[in-house]
Design a protein around this motif. Structure first.
Motif, PDB file in Angstrom:
ATOM      1  N   TYR A 165      47.886  36.112  56.269  1.00  0.00           N
ATOM      2  CA  TYR A 165      46.993  37.100  55.685  1.00  0.00           C
ATOM      3  C   TYR A 165      46.429  38.024  56.766  1.00  0.00           C
ATOM      4  CZ  TYR A 165      47.034  33.725  51.853  1.00  0.00           C
ATOM      5  OH  TYR A 165      47.423  32.862  50.865  1.00  0.00           O
ATOM      6  N   ALA A 166      46.329  39.302  56.420  1.00  0.00           N
ATOM      7  CA  ALA A 166      45.646  40.266  57.275  1.00  0.00           C
ATOM      8  C   ALA A 166      44.249  40.498  56.710  1.00  0.00           C
ATOM      9  CB  ALA A 166      46.427  41.581  57.332  1.00  0.00           C
ATOM     10  N   PHE A 167      43.400  41.164  57.503  1.00  0.00           N
ATOM     11  CA  PHE A 167      42.043  41.410  57.026  1.00  0.00           C
ATOM     12  C   PHE A 167      42.106  42.375  55.844  1.00  0.00           C
ATOM     13  CE2 PHE A 167      37.633  42.755  57.034  1.00  0.00           C
ATOM     14  CZ  PHE A 167      36.996  41.550  57.300  1.00  0.00           C
ATOM     15  N   PRO A 168      41.271  42.152  54.824  1.00  0.00           N
ATOM     16  CA  PRO A 168      41.321  42.996  53.622  1.00  0.00           C
ATOM     17  C   PRO A 168      41.130  44.483  53.931  1.00  0.00           C
ATOM     18  CG  PRO A 168      39.996  41.048  53.205  1.00  0.00           C
ATOM     19  CD  PRO A 168      40.295  41.054  54.676  1.00  0.00           C
ATOM     20  N   ARG A 169      41.849  45.298  53.203  1.00  0.00           N
ATOM     21  CA  ARG A 169      41.684  46.747  53.321  1.00  0.00           C
ATOM     22  C   ARG A 169      40.436  47.174  52.556  1.00  0.00           C
ATOM     23  NH1 ARG A 169      48.042  47.200  51.783  1.00  0.00           N
ATOM     24  NH2 ARG A 169      48.891  46.812  53.891  1.00  0.00           N
ATOM     25  N   PRO A 170      39.744  48.211  53.016  1.00  0.00           N
ATOM     26  CA  PRO A 170      38.494  48.612  52.349  1.00  0.00           C
ATOM     27  C   PRO A 170      38.679  48.977  50.887  1.00  0.00           C
ATOM     28  CG  PRO A 170      39.220  50.256  53.961  1.00  0.00           C
ATOM     29  CD  PRO A 170      40.038  49.042  54.187  1.00  0.00           C
ATOM     30  N   GLU A 171      39.826  49.581  50.532  1.00  0.00           N
ATOM     31  CA  GLU A 171      40.026  49.958  49.138  1.00  0.00           C
ATOM     32  C   GLU A 171      40.123  48.733  48.232  1.00  0.00           C
ATOM     33  OE1 GLU A 171      44.055  50.665  51.304  1.00  0.00           O
ATOM     34  OE2 GLU A 171      41.898  50.856  51.713  1.00  0.00           O
ATOM     35  N   THR A 172      40.644  47.629  48.763  1.00  0.00           N
ATOM     36  CA  THR A 172      40.736  46.404  47.972  1.00  0.00           C
ATOM     37  C   THR A 172      39.356  45.807  47.748  1.00  0.00           C
ATOM     38  OG1 THR A 172      42.912  45.955  48.937  1.00  0.00           O
ATOM     39  CG2 THR A 172      41.826  44.138  47.814  1.00  0.00           C
ATOM     40  N   MET A 173      38.538  45.791  48.802  1.00  0.00           N
ATOM     41  CA  MET A 173      37.191  45.238  48.667  1.00  0.00           C
ATOM     42  C   MET A 173      36.311  46.140  47.814  1.00  0.00           C
ATOM     43  SD  MET A 173      36.605  43.613  52.471  1.00  0.00           S
ATOM     44  CE  MET A 173      34.840  43.611  52.287  1.00  0.00           C
ATOM     45  N   ALA A 174      36.533  47.453  47.903  1.00  0.00           N
ATOM     46  CA  ALA A 174      35.750  48.373  47.087  1.00  0.00           C
ATOM     47  C   ALA A 174      36.089  48.227  45.608  1.00  0.00           C
ATOM     48  CB  ALA A 174      35.992  49.816  47.546  1.00  0.00           C
ATOM     49  N   ALA A 175      37.344  47.873  45.319  1.00  0.00           N
ATOM     50  CA  ALA A 175      37.775  47.717  43.926  1.00  0.00           C
ATOM     51  C   ALA A 175      37.240  46.436  43.302  1.00  0.00           C
ATOM     52  CB  ALA A 175      39.297  47.746  43.846  1.00  0.00           C
ATOM     53  N   ALA A 176      36.862  45.477  44.128  1.00  0.00           N
ATOM     54  CA  ALA A 176      36.295  44.222  43.617  1.00  0.00           C
ATOM     55  C   ALA A 176      34.848  44.454  43.191  1.00  0.00           C
ATOM     56  CB  ALA A 176      36.363  43.143  44.686  1.00  0.00           C
ATOM     57  N   THR A 177      34.407  43.725  42.204  1.00  0.00           N
ATOM     58  CA  THR A 177      33.007  43.804  41.797  1.00  0.00           C
ATOM     59  C   THR A 177      32.157  42.889  42.673  1.00  0.00           C
ATOM     60  OG1 THR A 177      33.149  41.982  40.212  1.00  0.00           O
ATOM     61  CG2 THR A 177      33.754  44.187  39.415  1.00  0.00           C
ATOM     62  N   VAL A 178      30.867  43.143  42.651  1.00  0.00           N
ATOM     63  CA  VAL A 178      29.952  42.292  43.412  1.00  0.00           C
ATOM     64  C   VAL A 178      30.037  40.857  42.912  1.00  0.00           C
ATOM     65  CG1 VAL A 178      27.513  41.827  43.898  1.00  0.00           C
ATOM     66  CG2 VAL A 178      28.391  44.167  44.023  1.00  0.00           C
ATOM     67  N   GLU A 179      30.156  40.679  41.608  1.00  0.00           N
ATOM     68  CA  GLU A 179      30.257  39.337  41.056  1.00  0.00           C
ATOM     69  C   GLU A 179      31.539  38.645  41.512  1.00  0.00           C
ATOM     70  OE1 GLU A 179      28.060  37.416  39.464  1.00  0.00           O
ATOM     71  OE2 GLU A 179      26.722  39.052  40.018  1.00  0.00           O
ATOM     72  N   GLU A 180      32.625  39.387  41.612  1.00  0.00           N
ATOM     73  CA  GLU A 180      33.873  38.799  42.108  1.00  0.00           C
ATOM     74  C   GLU A 180      33.731  38.383  43.564  1.00  0.00           C
ATOM     75  OE1 GLU A 180      37.168  41.110  39.310  1.00  0.00           O
ATOM     76  OE2 GLU A 180      36.436  42.039  41.165  1.00  0.00           O
ATOM     77  N   LEU A 181      33.064  39.198  44.360  1.00  0.00           N
ATOM     78  CA  LEU A 181      32.836  38.849  45.765  1.00  0.00           C
ATOM     79  C   LEU A 181      31.937  37.623  45.883  1.00  0.00           C
ATOM     80  CD1 LEU A 181      32.380  42.431  47.285  1.00  0.00           C
ATOM     81  CD2 LEU A 181      34.301  40.883  47.667  1.00  0.00           C
TER      82      LEU A 181
END
Length: 315
Positions: A165-181
């Motif tokens: 695994y590589a470090f998550p890309r910002p667009e992937t983390m931005a697409a996640a909801t706060v609840e998912e995180l």
């Protein structure tokens, strides 16, 4: 496809000591060939880098094997530059080593970890995200949560039946909801901070790495304007993301503990006292911090502690 490149670090360079400061380090059966592995994100193309040491501390050579699809000359050059950055291969330690002779404790650590370069991260975004994950947590717990973050949101590549695994890309983390995180064992606030960080990275022209052209003071002002980023995290940005030589994370409890043990006979000290005392290592406080953490991680410096040497008395 498999490609190999060779990197020749600036000596002295101790590969194992340096790589131990980085995540993804896996110690091989022979210490001289200790393996550092990392899945690199080459502008959207993935390549697994496996690094082994083929030289001596004073004549270092790194062999980097890259496994990925359709790697071209530009990909190999970018991969090489990323590994050089991650392992700090071009740092010249000699000025710091000469400087450390004036501090008996630091001189001892220089001897114990001779050739250890300061490892860096690949971006301001990754550095701040790692800092947020590590806030008010033990290193072991932070590693678990980082692993969950990578496995859930990071780009992945399977090589020889193993998923990397590589470090998550910002667009992937931005697409996640706060609840998912929050499902990654994050608090509400940390989930909000990570989500906001990803949005800030995407909103900025050139991303958060644009701060590399600012002065240290300007960098601190810029990054502390982000939610969840205080002075401690800002100092890590200066040190780990930008490679600034004189950063010092005042307020780090582990750092305070090792400084207290090595210099004050274990006596308690305040953040203000730590900040004042750190000036003795300026303008090399980033490297001094790396050597202090190495002592904390490995137990190095015990001879100094046993000697009862006291350089400074708080208060």
């Amino acid at each position: 496809m498999i490609e190999t490149i060779v990197i020749r670090p600036t000596p002295p360079f101790d590969f194992e000591c340096t790589a131990e400061n980085q995540p993804y380090f896996r110690k091989g059966e022979e210490s001289s060939r200790a393996l550092y592995g990392r899945l690199l994100d080459l502008d959207g193309k993935l390549a697994l880098a496996s690094v082994t040491f083929n030289g001596e501390v004073d004549e270092p050579a790194l062999e980097v094997t890259l496994q990925g699809e359709d790697l071209n000359v530009s990909d190999l050059a970018l991969a090489g530059s990323q590994i050089e950055r991650l392992l700090g291969t071009h740092q010249d330690l000699r000025p710091f080593y000469e400087f450390a002779k004036g501090d008996p404790v630091m001189a001892h650590l220089v001897g114990a970890f001779h050739g250890m370069h300061q490892s860096l991260s690949l971006s301001v975004f990754e550095t701040i995200a790692q800092a947020i994950l590590g806030q008010q947590l033990s290193a072991s717990v932070a590693r678990v949560i980082r692993g969950l973050l990578l496995e859930t949101y990071g780009p992945r590549l399977e090589v020889d039946g193993e998923t990397h695994y590589a470090f998550p890309r910002p667009e992937t983390m931005a697409a996640a909801t706060v609840e998912e995180l929050r499902g990654l064992k994050l608090s509400q606030r940390k989930a909000e901070y990570l989500h906001g960080l990803a949005l800030a990275e995407l909103a900025a022209d050139g991303g958060l790495d644009r701060v590399q052209d600012l002065s240290d003071e300007e960098v601190i002002i810029e990054v502390t304007s982000l939610r969840g980023v205080g002075m401690w995290s800002a100092q890590w940005v200066l040190s780990r993301a930008l490679g600034r030589p004189d950063a010092f994370p005042i307020g780090d409890l582990a750092l305070k503990r090792i400084v207290s043990q090595l210099y004050f006979g274990g006596e308690a000290m305040t953040d203000a006292e730590l900040g004042e005392f750190s000036q003795r290592w300026s303008p090399f406080r980033s490297l001094a911090t790396s050597y202090l953490f190495a002592a904390l991680r490995t137990g190095g410096g015990q001879e100094v502690i046993a000697s009862g040497q006291r350089v400074y008395t708080p208060g």
